[in-house]
Design an enzyme around this catalytic site. Sequence first.
Site, PDB file in Angstrom:
ATOM      1  N   TYR A  82       0.545 -16.236 -20.680  1.00 13.78           N
ATOM      2  CA  TYR A  82      -0.645 -15.405 -20.921  1.00 13.78           C
ATOM      3  C   TYR A  82      -1.882 -16.023 -20.282  1.00 13.78           C
ATOM      4  O   TYR A  82      -2.677 -15.331 -19.621  1.00 13.78           O
ATOM      5  CB  TYR A  82      -0.819 -15.255 -22.430  1.00 13.78           C
ATOM      6  CG  TYR A  82      -2.046 -14.518 -22.887  1.00 13.78           C
ATOM      7  CD1 TYR A  82      -2.148 -13.140 -22.749  1.00 13.78           C
ATOM      8  CD2 TYR A  82      -3.100 -15.203 -23.503  1.00 13.78           C
ATOM      9  CE1 TYR A  82      -3.269 -12.465 -23.196  1.00 13.78           C
ATOM     10  CE2 TYR A  82      -4.212 -14.535 -23.953  1.00 13.78           C
ATOM     11  CZ  TYR A  82      -4.297 -13.166 -23.800  1.00 13.78           C
ATOM     12  OH  TYR A  82      -5.409 -12.495 -24.253  1.00 13.78           O
TER      13      TYR A  82
ATOM     14  N   LYS B  24      -4.151 -14.360 -17.337  1.00 12.79           N
ATOM     15  CA  LYS B  24      -5.567 -14.071 -17.567  1.00 12.79           C
ATOM     16  C   LYS B  24      -6.469 -14.829 -16.601  1.00 12.79           C
ATOM     17  O   LYS B  24      -7.527 -14.334 -16.198  1.00 12.79           O
ATOM     18  CB  LYS B  24      -5.928 -14.391 -19.015  1.00 12.79           C
ATOM     19  CG  LYS B  24      -5.347 -13.411 -20.032  1.00 12.79           C
ATOM     20  CD  LYS B  24      -5.750 -11.979 -19.732  1.00 12.79           C
ATOM     21  CE  LYS B  24      -5.435 -11.033 -20.881  1.00 12.79           C
ATOM     22  NZ  LYS B  24      -5.779  -9.628 -20.547  1.00 12.79           N
TER      23      LYS B  24
END
Length: 294
Positions: free
Chosen positions: A173, A177
Site C-alpha cells: 500500500y 501510494k
Amino acid sequence: MTGTGMCEGRVVIVTGGGRGLGRAHALAFAAEGAKVVVNDLGVGLDGAASAGSPAARVVEEIRATGGDAVAHGGDIATGEGAASLIATALDAYGRLDTLVNNAGFLRDRMLVNLDEDDWDAVVRVHLKGHFLPLRHALAHWRTEAKAGRPPVARVVNTTSGAGLLGSVGQGNYAAAKAGIVGLTLVAAAETSRYGVQVNAVAPAARTRMTERAFADLAGVPEDVSPLVVWLGSAASAGVTGRVFEAEGGRITVMEGWRLGPTADRGARWTPAEAGEAAAKLLTAAERPRAVYGA
C-alpha cells in the site's frame, strides 16, 4: 441540495465512490451543484466480490436531494473499464471537468509474509487504478484543447501518509501510494498546457479501510471532502502539482523531497571519504518523521 454552487455545471467522476471517502466526496460535489459519475466495483476490503451496488445507492442518495448522478460499476484498473468510465460521463452529460481518483483496498502483511498476489493486487488497484482513468481523461482533455475548447479540468488523486512516510505492515500500500505522488507530479507538469491541474490529497479519516490499521483516527470522510471539492473546482486556479494532508479540521501542504545538506569535493570519493562526508551531512540534516507503526 445545499451549498454555494462552487461546482455548478461541472461534471465530476469519483472512483471508489460507493463508500467512505469516495461517497463523501460524491455527495459533497453534488451539494455544490456538480453532476456526478459514481464509480465503484462493489468489492470487499480485500478486493473480493461482494453483493449489492454501493455506487447505485450513492446515486440514489444524490438524486433524493435534488442532485444529478449516474453509476458506473466497471473495473477502472483495466483499460476497458477506465475508457468506459470516461465514456459514461460524456454520454450522460456531454462533458468531463473533474476526475477524483479514490478507489483502493488493503491486503496488509509484514514484508516477509507479503505474497506476490497481495503485492500485485494492491498496486494494481491503487496505482494502475489511478493511471488508467487519468490517461483516458487526459486524452479527452487534450483533444478538447486542440479543438479550441480548452478545458478548466481538475484531477484530484488520493495518496496517503503511508506513501509519504511509510507504514509498518503496509509495504504494498505504501509503495502504491508513493507511486501516486510521483504520478501526480509528472501529470501536473505534462498537462498544464491543456488546461489541466493535477493535485493529490493524503486523507486521514476513519473508514472501513483504515479503522483496523489506524484505530486512533478521529476525523471522518466528510472532513476531507471540502478540500477535494475546492481542488476539483475552477476556484483552485493556479494550484497544481501539490500534495495536501487533510484530517479533521486540519489542512497541511506536504513538502516532499528537496535538496538538503550537500558536500561536493569536485572529484570522486573513496568509500571511507564518502562515508565520513555522509555522516557529517546527516548531523546537519533534519531527522525524518517516524514511519507509521514503528
